[in-house]
Design an enzyme around this catalytic site. Structure first.
Site, short mmCIF file in Angstrom:
data_model
loop_
_atom_site.label_atom_id
_atom_site.label_comp_id
_atom_site.label_asym_id
_atom_site.label_seq_id
_atom_site.Cartn_x
_atom_site.Cartn_y
_atom_site.Cartn_z
CE1 TYR A 105 -11.63 10.53 -0.93
CE2 TYR A 105 -13.12 10.31 0.94
CZ TYR A 105 -11.86 10.20 0.40
OH TYR A 105 -10.81 9.76 1.18
CG ASP A 160 -6.00 3.76 -2.58
OD1 ASP A 160 -5.32 3.65 -1.55
OD2 ASP A 160 -7.12 3.23 -2.72
#
Length: 295
Positions: free
Chosen positions: A124, A60
């Protein structure tokens, strides 16, 4: 007649601060996504086919990547051989020079290869900085690259224990933010790795900001739900701050309800990095061998 079409797997990195996210933004949106710039760069190489870059992993606005991946088909004019991976990476980087986007590798793969579906794991890392304050603010070169916490200390042991509660196969519905594609995503995921470790000392920290301590929260899974990593990170930080108990975290996990997650607990996008997208090496080698045989 046109030349043969070649499919490439590209690995790329970016600083996500100035972009709307990795996914392509519509033409009327002023802030573009990483995909917009990648497709524009490919078009400038003048392929004869319509250009479409297929991103493997969504990030995002404000989220960064040390290594994301995508595949793209490029068909050159008759008489022009397919690009080698090295030449393609160099050519795309030339076109991307004004942007905080860089190609770190390109490989020709089979025509059936799909960057998203073939990925076997994604990693991540979320960067935290403790000890930031008005008197000792975050260094300029770390702005938008970590989550500055005014807490001088976190209960790292409790956070590590909380991470083990999330490991394994669970319905992570509570840690999925609602989105337009949420009903089509399977909320059952197998979290392969969850850890929190001290981050390496930064240049600014070594020379001036000695009060800061960096931490890295790492998660690895085949795929993640929308905002799952930021929600899990926020929950671990809440545990480290003593604002969420281990039993309450377990209750959140078992609730399997996105609305059960306190929105104020969500970690901001700034400190999140996609660091790795993994593929079966044997699969990629097989594709390369096929190409060499056909050539």
């Amino acid at each position: 007649m046109n030349g043969c079409k070649a499919r490439y797997l590209i690995f790329f990195q970016y600083l996500g601060t100035k972009y709307s996210g990795v996914v392509k933004a519509p033409p009327d949106q002023p802030v573009k996504g990483i995909q917009n710039y990648l497709e524009d760069a490919v078009r400038k190489l003048k392929p004869v086919n319509e250009v479409a870059v297929y991103i493997s992993s969504r990030t995002d606005a404000g989220v960064h990547a040390l290594c994301n991946s995508a595949h793209v088909d490029i068909q050159r004019r008759t008489g022009m051989p397919p690009f080698t991976g090295e030449v393609l990476a160099e050519a795309l980087n030339f076109q991307l020079r004004p942007e905080a986007i860089r190609i770190v590798g390109a490989h020709r793969v089979a025509d059936t290869f799909h960057a998203q579906r073939r990925a076997v794991a994604r990693t991540y890392v979320y960067r935290l900085a403790t000890g930031a304050s008005r008197q000792a603010p975050l260094p300029l070169m770390e702005r938008n690259l970590c989550w500055p916490l005014r807490d001088s200390e976190l209960n790292i042991g409790a956070m590590q224990e909380a991470g083990t509660l999330l490991l394994g196969r669970h319905d992570f519905s509570t840690f999925r933010a609602l989105s337009s594609d949420a009903p089509f995503q399977d909320p059952v995921k197998t979290l392969l790795h969850a850890s929190i470790e001290p981050g390496r000392e930064s240049f600014a920290q070594h020379h001036f900001h000695r009060n800061l301590q960096f931490w890295e929260v790492t998660f690895r899974c085949r795929s993640f739900l929308y905002k799952q990593v930021r929600r899990m990170t926020g929950a671990l930080v809440a545990v480290g701050r003593g604002k969420l108990s281990l039993s309450q975290l377990q209750e959140l996990l078992e609730a399997r309800d996105s609305l059960a997650y306190p929105t104020s607990m969500l970690a901001p996008p700034d400190g999140l990095f996609l660091t790795r997208v993994e593929y079966e090496e044997q699969d990629l080698l097989h594709h390369r061998q096929d190409w060499l045989t056909e050539s």
